[in-house]
Design a protein around this motif. Structure first.
Motif, short mmCIF file in Angstrom:
data_model
loop_
_atom_site.label_atom_id
_atom_site.label_comp_id
_atom_site.label_asym_id
_atom_site.label_seq_id
_atom_site.Cartn_x
_atom_site.Cartn_y
_atom_site.Cartn_z
N GLU A 237 81.08 75.60 88.77
CA GLU A 237 80.05 74.56 88.76
C GLU A 237 78.75 75.06 89.39
N ARG A 238 78.85 75.99 90.32
CA ARG A 238 77.67 76.52 90.98
C ARG A 238 76.72 77.18 89.98
N GLN A 239 77.25 77.73 88.92
CA GLN A 239 76.45 78.44 87.91
C GLN A 239 76.25 77.61 86.65
N ARG A 240 76.56 76.35 86.71
CA ARG A 240 76.56 75.50 85.52
C ARG A 240 75.23 75.42 84.80
N PHE A 241 74.14 75.42 85.54
CA PHE A 241 72.84 75.17 84.91
C PHE A 241 72.06 76.44 84.60
N VAL A 242 72.72 77.57 84.60
CA VAL A 242 72.07 78.82 84.19
C VAL A 242 71.93 78.78 82.67
N ARG A 243 70.72 79.01 82.18
CA ARG A 243 70.48 78.93 80.74
C ARG A 243 70.09 80.26 80.11
N SER A 244 69.73 81.23 80.90
CA SER A 244 69.31 82.52 80.38
C SER A 244 70.53 83.30 79.89
N PRO B 271 70.97 86.54 79.01
CA PRO B 271 71.29 87.80 79.70
C PRO B 271 71.93 87.57 81.07
N VAL B 272 71.47 86.55 81.77
CA VAL B 272 72.06 86.24 83.08
C VAL B 272 73.49 85.76 82.91
N ILE B 273 73.73 84.95 81.90
CA ILE B 273 75.09 84.46 81.62
C ILE B 273 76.01 85.64 81.29
N SER B 274 75.50 86.61 80.52
CA SER B 274 76.30 87.80 80.19
C SER B 274 76.73 88.54 81.45
N VAL B 275 75.80 88.69 82.40
CA VAL B 275 76.11 89.39 83.65
C VAL B 275 77.12 88.57 84.46
N LEU B 276 76.93 87.26 84.54
CA LEU B 276 77.85 86.42 85.29
C LEU B 276 79.26 86.46 84.70
N LEU B 277 79.35 86.46 83.39
CA LEU B 277 80.67 86.55 82.75
C LEU B 277 81.32 87.91 82.99
N ALA B 278 80.53 88.97 82.96
CA ALA B 278 81.07 90.30 83.24
C ALA B 278 81.59 90.37 84.67
N LYS B 279 80.82 89.83 85.60
CA LYS B 279 81.25 89.83 87.00
C LYS B 279 82.49 88.96 87.18
N GLY B 280 82.53 87.84 86.48
CA GLY B 280 83.70 86.97 86.56
C GLY B 280 84.95 87.64 86.03
N ASN B 281 84.81 88.37 84.93
CA ASN B 281 85.96 89.10 84.39
C ASN B 281 86.42 90.20 85.33
N MET B 282 85.47 90.87 85.98
CA MET B 282 85.85 91.90 86.96
C MET B 282 86.57 91.27 88.15
N GLU B 283 86.05 90.13 88.59
CA GLU B 283 86.67 89.42 89.72
C GLU B 283 88.10 89.01 89.36
N TYR B 284 88.28 88.52 88.15
CA TYR B 284 89.60 88.12 87.69
C TYR B 284 90.56 89.32 87.68
N GLN B 285 90.10 90.43 87.11
CA GLN B 285 90.95 91.62 87.02
C GLN B 285 91.33 92.12 88.41
N GLU B 286 90.36 92.19 89.32
CA GLU B 286 90.64 92.67 90.66
C GLU B 286 91.59 91.74 91.41
N GLU C 67 82.99 81.52 76.10
CA GLU C 67 83.45 82.60 76.99
C GLU C 67 83.67 82.09 78.41
N ALA C 68 82.78 81.22 78.88
CA ALA C 68 82.91 80.68 80.23
C ALA C 68 84.16 79.81 80.34
N ILE C 69 84.41 79.01 79.33
CA ILE C 69 85.61 78.16 79.34
C ILE C 69 86.87 79.03 79.29
N HIS C 70 86.83 80.09 78.51
CA HIS C 70 87.97 80.99 78.41
C HIS C 70 88.26 81.65 79.76
#
Length: 123
Positions: free
Chosen positions: A61-68, A70-85, A24-27
């Motif tokens: 790269e700033r978020q590269r070492f996040v392993r949790s 649930p945290v990754i899910s939130v980061l991806l959701a925020k990233g998708n929102m940022e992309y859409q906006e 998902e992150a690569i996508h």
């Protein structure tokens, strides 16, 4: 050109495995890279395309070492929102340039002591 609010929307997914998170992150990263020329044109930016791509890389790269997961899910959701906006042109130009301000105006963001501010008349 009017935009549909749901044109680039993606439903929030709960990531269950690290492999799914990576995919998902690569996508998302590739979607941003493909949209970089559009972002450059929409916001009429005077920065090279390579700078936009390198800034995108830095943000991921700033978020590269996040392993949790649930945290990754939130980061991806925020990233998708940022992309859409960003791609729907729902942001102000200043919101886009906040990512580039340190590269464009390094003297403005340099740490200044009291004496420097005093001599400028801003203390």
């Amino acid at each position: 050109m009017p935009t549909k609010a749901t044109h680039l929307a993606r439903t929030t997914k709960i990531i269950k495995t690290p492999q799914e998170a990576r995919a998902e992150a690569i996508h998302l990263y590739r979607r941003f890279l493909r949209a970089a020329p559009t972002i450059l044109r929409l916001y009429q930016m005077d920065v090279p395309l390579a700078m936009i791509r390198s800034k995108l890389r830095q943000e991921f790269e700033r978020q590269r070492f996040v392993r949790s997961l649930p945290v990754i899910s939130v980061l991806l959701a925020k990233g998708n929102m940022e992309y859409q906006e960003t791609v729907n042109f729902w942001k102000q130009k200043a919101q886009i340039f906040k990512y580039f301000s340190q590269e464009e105006y390094p003297e403005r963001y340099a740490r200044k002591g009291f004496v420097d501010k005093f001599l400028e008349g801003t203390a």
